[in-house]
Scaffold this motif. Structure first.
Motif, PDB file in Angstrom:
ATOM      1  N   GLU A 297       0.856  -1.185   0.000  1.00 24.95           N
ATOM      2  CA  GLU A 297       0.000   0.000   0.000  1.00 24.95           C
ATOM      3  C   GLU A 297       0.893   1.236   0.000  1.00 24.95           C
ATOM      4  O   GLU A 297       1.778   1.372   0.833  1.00 24.95           O
ATOM      5  N   ILE A 298       0.672   2.133  -0.971  1.00 23.20           N
ATOM      6  CA  ILE A 298       1.396   3.405  -1.033  1.00 23.20           C
ATOM      7  C   ILE A 298       0.560   4.427  -0.266  1.00 23.20           C
ATOM      8  O   ILE A 298      -0.557   4.751  -0.679  1.00 23.20           O
ATOM      9  N   ASN A 320      -1.397   8.237  -5.603  1.00 24.74           N
ATOM     10  CA  ASN A 320      -1.736   7.737  -6.938  1.00 24.74           C
ATOM     11  C   ASN A 320      -0.629   8.002  -7.938  1.00 24.74           C
ATOM     12  O   ASN A 320      -0.348   7.170  -8.815  1.00 24.74           O
ATOM     13  N   ARG A 323       2.102   5.446  -7.485  1.00 25.90           N
ATOM     14  CA  ARG A 323       1.646   4.144  -7.988  1.00 25.90           C
ATOM     15  C   ARG A 323       1.658   4.118  -9.515  1.00 25.90           C
ATOM     16  O   ARG A 323       2.152   3.165 -10.131  1.00 25.90           O
ATOM     17  N   SER A 324       1.123   5.160 -10.153  1.00 28.34           N
ATOM     18  CA  SER A 324       1.066   5.197 -11.620  1.00 28.34           C
ATOM     19  C   SER A 324       2.459   5.133 -12.230  1.00 28.34           C
ATOM     20  O   SER A 324       2.684   4.433 -13.225  1.00 28.34           O
ATOM     21  N   GLU A 333       0.189  -4.103 -11.575  1.00 31.63           N
ATOM     22  CA  GLU A 333      -0.840  -3.251 -10.968  1.00 31.63           C
ATOM     23  C   GLU A 333      -1.422  -3.889  -9.710  1.00 31.63           C
ATOM     24  O   GLU A 333      -1.693  -3.199  -8.723  1.00 31.63           O
ATOM     25  N   LEU A 336       0.120  -3.275  -6.209  1.00 28.76           N
ATOM     26  CA  LEU A 336       0.137  -1.948  -5.589  1.00 28.76           C
ATOM     27  C   LEU A 336      -1.268  -1.419  -5.351  1.00 28.76           C
ATOM     28  O   LEU A 336      -2.149  -1.541  -6.205  1.00 28.76           O
ATOM     29  N   THR A 337      -1.483  -0.814  -4.199  1.00 25.45           N
ATOM     30  CA  THR A 337      -2.668  -0.002  -3.926  1.00 25.45           C
ATOM     31  C   THR A 337      -2.191   1.356  -3.425  1.00 25.45           C
ATOM     32  O   THR A 337      -1.032   1.499  -3.004  1.00 25.45           O
ATOM     33  N   SER A 338      -3.061   2.351  -3.457  1.00 25.67           N
ATOM     34  CA  SER A 338      -2.674   3.684  -2.979  1.00 25.67           C
ATOM     35  C   SER A 338      -3.796   4.273  -2.132  1.00 25.67           C
ATOM     36  O   SER A 338      -4.977   4.070  -2.416  1.00 25.67           O
ATOM     37  N   PHE A 364       5.662   3.219   2.065  1.00 24.44           N
ATOM     38  CA  PHE A 364       5.306   1.887   1.579  1.00 24.44           C
ATOM     39  C   PHE A 364       4.885   1.054   2.786  1.00 24.44           C
ATOM     40  O   PHE A 364       5.650   0.935   3.754  1.00 24.44           O
TER      41      PHE A 364
END
Length: 368
Positions: A297-298, A320, A323-324, A333, A336-338, A364
């Motif tokens: 998770e970011i 975001n 993450r992008s 993809e 990763l979550t944000s 992180f």
């Protein structure tokens, strides 16, 4: 040579022109006071001798003068500038007095790049103001509207104090004697008053590496630790470990830990990553690609300055953005979550400048 009455009448107009210049400076100062961020707004003054290629209809061929100006940053590329100009246009005729000018203007400049003192920066400029023209016949004397547009460039810093060269070519239109257009060419210096660049750094907290290591009795070959996680390459089952992560004896990341990203920065009040941050994230992406079993998770955080809604939105957009960029570099993809937490998880006191800087961060949060 003595100053005749017509010349003497010119100088009281200085108070009017100077009032226009001071008014623009006051507005810029008010804009500075309205900024709620702790980071200084970049500002400068410029001092430039000017060569004037005069409009032929003025009855003068060329002249010279002097310009002094003040500018402040609106963002990384837009600057608000105000300046004061005085000059003399030569008629070349001993029977006709020279044309005297005194003017003030304000407007905007737009830089092709951010005005980083480490490189040259070309820019465009547009100005509006007033100029007092004093020439012959005296019936034409008076205050006139002036509009200016031009191009220029500032050099990288010449010294540690941030002084830069500045060169500019500007076309000036004014309403004197049925409209005139002059070319002003100037070369001088730009002197910084406050911060040279608007960048908000994410401050991180150092964390200790925890690992187990067997102490060899005798070293017979060179066995490096390429990723710097404390486990030599011959025993490292997880190369390219994320910088700052705790690892086990095999060099693989221990689950359920939080890592503050170092060397990551955004432009002020924005979710746009700086170039140096993209380079740091390139190394992080290589690590994540080699350990694809990690779920991360970011987490984005801000200080408490500003409204809660704006801070929640900014922290989410920054998470975001990280993450992008990592996905663009080949990280899966689904790995990763944000999430943005705004100001609600501080690690320091928001009542101090240093505390707020520590609270503006991206983390992180690792699980497996």
């Amino acid at each position: 040579m003595s100053i005749e009455p017509a010349r003497r009448a010119f100088f009281p107009k200085f108070s009017i022109i100077f009032s226009v210049f001071l008014s623009s400076l006051c507005l810029q100062a008010m804009a500075n006071e309205s900024s709620s961020d702790d980071i200084p707004v970049p500002q400068f003054i410029n001092i430039m001798p000017v060569y004037v290629d005069a409009d032929n209809d003025r009855g003068a061929d060329e002249g010279g003068g002097f310009r002094i100006g003040y500018g402040r940053s609106l963002d990384s590329k837009w600057y608000w500038e105000s300046d004061l100009f005085g000059g003399v246009l030569e008629t070349g005729n001993s029977n006709i007095t020279d044309l005297y000018q005194l003017g003030a203007s304000t407007g905007l400049s737009w830089s092709l790049y951010d005005r980083d003192p480490s490189h040259w920066t070309p820019y465009l400029i547009g100005m509006v103001g007033a100029v007092y023209n004093d020439g012959q016949p005296d019936s034409r004397d008076g205050m006139d509207l002036t509009l200016g547009a031009g191009v220029g460039a500032v050099s990288k810093s010449l010294f540690d104090n941030g002084i830069r060269l500045r060169a500019e070519a500007r076309y000036l239109y004014d309403t004197y004697a049925n409209d005139q257009t002059d070319l002003h060419v100037s070369v001088g210096i730009e002197i910084p008053l406050r911060g040279a660049r608007v960048v908000e750094n994410v401050v991180y907290i150092d964390r200790f590496h925890e690992f187990e290591r067997e102490v060899p009795v005798m070293v017979t070959v060179y066995d490096p630790d390429s990723d710097g996680d404390g486990v030599v390459d011959s025993r490292d089952k997880c190369p390219d470990t994320l910088d700052g992560a705790r690892v086990d004896a095999t060099g693989c990341i221990i689950e359920s830990q939080t890592i503050a990203l170092s060397n990551v920065a955004f432009e002020l009040g924005s979710d746009r990553l700086t170039p140096s941050s993209r380079e740091a994230l390139d190394d992080i992406a290589a690590s994540l690609r080699s350990q694809s079993d990690m779920a991360i998770e970011i987490a984005g955080h801000t200080d408490s300055q500003g409204s809660d809604a704006l801070n929640m939105d900014l922290s989410q957009r920054r998470a975001n953005s990280v993450r992008s960029y990592l996905v663009e570099q080949g990280v899966a993809e689904e790995q990763l979550t944000s999430k943005g937490y705004g100001p609600h998880q501080p690690v320091a006191d928001n009542a101090t400048v240093s505390g707020r800087a520590m609270n503006r961060r991206v983390e992180f949060r690792i699980s497996k």
